[in-house]
Enzyme design. Sequence first.
Site, PDB file in Angstrom:
ATOM      1  N   VAL A 151       0.811  -1.226   0.000  1.00 42.62           N
ATOM      2  CA  VAL A 151       0.000   0.000   0.000  1.00 42.62           C
ATOM      3  C   VAL A 151       0.841   1.270   0.000  1.00 42.62           C
ATOM      4  O   VAL A 151       0.288   2.369  -0.125  1.00 42.62           O
ATOM      5  CB  VAL A 151      -0.957   0.032   1.219  1.00 42.62           C
ATOM      6  CG1 VAL A 151      -1.991  -1.070   1.109  1.00 42.62           C
ATOM      7  CG2 VAL A 151      -0.195  -0.057   2.528  1.00 42.62           C
ATOM      8  N   TYR A 152       2.146   1.170   0.142  1.00 37.10           N
ATOM      9  CA  TYR A 152       2.975   2.372   0.115  1.00 37.10           C
ATOM     10  C   TYR A 152       2.979   2.957  -1.302  1.00 37.10           C
ATOM     11  O   TYR A 152       3.525   2.376  -2.237  1.00 37.10           O
ATOM     12  CB  TYR A 152       4.418   2.068   0.526  1.00 37.10           C
ATOM     13  CG  TYR A 152       4.608   1.690   1.982  1.00 37.10           C
ATOM     14  CD1 TYR A 152       3.566   1.775   2.902  1.00 37.10           C
ATOM     15  CD2 TYR A 152       5.834   1.244   2.441  1.00 37.10           C
ATOM     16  CE1 TYR A 152       3.741   1.426   4.222  1.00 37.10           C
ATOM     17  CE2 TYR A 152       6.029   0.897   3.778  1.00 37.10           C
ATOM     18  CZ  TYR A 152       4.972   0.985   4.658  1.00 37.10           C
ATOM     19  OH  TYR A 152       5.162   0.641   5.976  1.00 37.10           O
ATOM     20  N   GLY A 153       2.339   4.104  -1.431  1.00 34.70           N
ATOM     21  CA  GLY A 153       2.260   4.760  -2.730  1.00 34.70           C
ATOM     22  C   GLY A 153       1.488   3.950  -3.747  1.00 34.70           C
ATOM     23  O   GLY A 153       1.716   4.093  -4.956  1.00 34.70           O
ATOM     24  N   GLY A 154       0.553   3.094  -3.283  1.00 37.83           N
ATOM     25  CA  GLY A 154      -0.210   2.264  -4.211  1.00 37.83           C
ATOM     26  C   GLY A 154       0.662   1.291  -4.989  1.00 37.83           C
ATOM     27  O   GLY A 154       0.364   0.951  -6.130  1.00 37.83           O
TER      28      GLY A 154
END
Length: 342
Positions: free
Chosen positions: A60-63
Amino acid sequence: MEYRELGRSGLKVPVLCLGTGTFGSEETTGGWGAVDVAGASRFVDVCLEHGMNFFDSANVYGGGVAEEVLGQAIKGRRDEVIISTKGTFRWTEGPDGIGSSRAAITAAVEGSLRRLGIDCIDLYQLHAFDALTPVEETLQALDDLVQAGKLRHIGCSNFSGWHLMKSLATSDRLGLARYVAHQAYYSLLGREFEWELMPLALDQGVGTVVWSPLGMGRLGGAVRRGQARPKVSRLNDERGRAYLPPAEEAFVYDVVDALDAVAAEVNKSVAQVALRWVLQRPSVASVIMGARSEQQLRDNLSVVDWSLSDAQMETLNAASSKQKTYPYWHQEFFAERNPPPV
């Protein structure tokens, strides 16, 4: 660089780990940083020069952008690094784009492998507990991925004591891969981890990988009593503040005052002393640090090869102590047979 065993595994990890929440652009990171591929490659260079080969990310970091940037940065040197990533929070639309069901875990792992450009993840952690999926299904799915050679070790993150203990007991009962790491929030501003999760980690052989050891930047040295908030900070971002671990403003200043005093004694920065305190606490295997710039990275790397004295540790312990909630305050009356972690 000091290396420690990660729980009851054969994996030895450096006491410092680089978090990749700043990898990407200002837009994708929500203002946490903007480390592009060139910058990330330089970060990896500096880390390896210092013997630090542990890198942590999440889908989920930066999608997914952070994993992609990390993958590009380690290209050609996969054998030199330890890669950790996480999944559980929603990352795609649809019923299987969230959680820890077999379908969700399988899809999340495959996606992370693709973005990272690797065949096997050294440490895969559930980012949170999924109470709607049977623990048996989650652990069987993770074990199958270990047996398939896609994961080497498994861990969890942000679990409560009963979440973690139920999972460990289930693994033991069914003969499945066991969590060797718990990625948890722990800092001088948030010591609740010590009340139950730290004794559990020591008893069950689960290594603690600490996130946000600087209390989401508040122990970095820029937040001080009577001073304006720094212009460049995740504290200025609405999304960043939403995830801010709770701590009253007056309490933050009291802890920073104690850090200032100890920092003057050891000739180190406030941030370095705050990181060093965490490294000297029980159960801690590695501490995740973030960096926006190479200088910040190098400053954080300077927390090894020196230690805080017992008196300095006690100064910080006293300044950061909080009244415990039940049943932990009651258990202190029986410390003769229920001692705190050491």
